[in-house]
Scaffold this active site. Structure first.
Site, PDB file in Angstrom:
ATOM      1  N   CYS A 167       0.813  -1.223   0.000  1.00  0.00           N
ATOM      2  CA  CYS A 167       0.000   0.000   0.000  1.00  0.00           C
ATOM      3  C   CYS A 167       0.844   1.269   0.000  1.00  0.00           C
ATOM      4  O   CYS A 167       0.599   2.183  -0.797  1.00  0.00           O
ATOM      5  CB  CYS A 167      -0.991  -0.003   1.162  1.00  0.00           C
TER       6      CYS A 167
ATOM      7  N   HIS B 101      -2.558   0.916   6.722  1.00  0.00           N
ATOM      8  CA  HIS B 101      -2.951   0.898   5.319  1.00  0.00           C
ATOM      9  C   HIS B 101      -3.152   2.333   4.860  1.00  0.00           C
ATOM     10  O   HIS B 101      -3.622   3.182   5.615  1.00  0.00           O
ATOM     11  CB  HIS B 101      -4.241   0.094   5.120  1.00  0.00           C
TER      12      HIS B 101
ATOM     13  N   HIS C 180      -5.781   2.135  -4.007  1.00  0.00           N
ATOM     14  CA  HIS C 180      -4.858   1.542  -3.036  1.00  0.00           C
ATOM     15  C   HIS C 180      -4.418   0.177  -3.534  1.00  0.00           C
ATOM     16  O   HIS C 180      -5.010  -0.387  -4.448  1.00  0.00           O
ATOM     17  CB  HIS C 180      -5.503   1.435  -1.656  1.00  0.00           C
TER      18      HIS C 180
END
Length: 160
Positions: free
Chosen positions: A58, A109, A121
């Site tokens: 990520c 994240h 993402h």
């Protein structure tokens, strides 16, 4: 067989890109540098520690996007969370970083907000993809957002 996989991956990326473009309506994002960078990575596989189009995690993905837009950001999501200016969810604009706690241990994240309640993402299960902030999984894990692009960089990324 491998050729079929590559074709399927490219077709998926094209469909997602078109879906994104049309879901933006008349948004300037549909023709922007940010859009181009994000669309060029849709479907790239997830890879722990990955920072290239051969595979992203990520924060490797967000760093890659920002590098392509001429902005340098730290490598890890927790370090990315420490930079920029906090932005409320109601004031998000394309290019803002959005952060989540997916492990129960703080920032774990990150993605790039692209407008209309969506963010790009690198998902460990789907690779680079577009998701809605309203998706219950992400809504329940949302920590906050940061604006790291200057106004000039923002205009260059979103209006070019």
């Amino acid at each position: 067989m491998e050729g079929d996989y590559v074709l399927k991956k490219k077709l998926t990326a094209a469909v997602l890109g078109l879906t994104l473009m049309f879901s933006m309506g008349t948004s300037v994002f549909a023709q922007s540098s940010l859009n181009h960078v994000v669309n060029s990575t849709i479907g790239v596989s997830y890879k722990t520690g990955g920072t290239t189009t051969k595979g992203f995690d990520c924060s490797g993905f967000t760093r890659y996007v920002y590098q392509k837009l001429g902005v340098s950001i730290p490598r890890q999501s927790s370090a990315q969370f420490k930079i920029g200016t906090a932005v409320s969810k109601s004031n998000l604009r394309a290019g803002d970083l959005v952060f989540f706690n997916t492990t129960g241990a703080g920032v774990s994240h990150v993605g790039v907000y692209i407008g209309n309640g969506s963010f790009a993402h690198s998902s460990s299960s789907k690779g680079v993809t577009i998701s809605k902030l309203s998706n219950s999984y992400f809504a329940n894990r949302y920590i906050g957002a940061k604006r790291v692009m200057s106004t000039a960089k923002y205009k260059a990324a979103v209006y070019n």
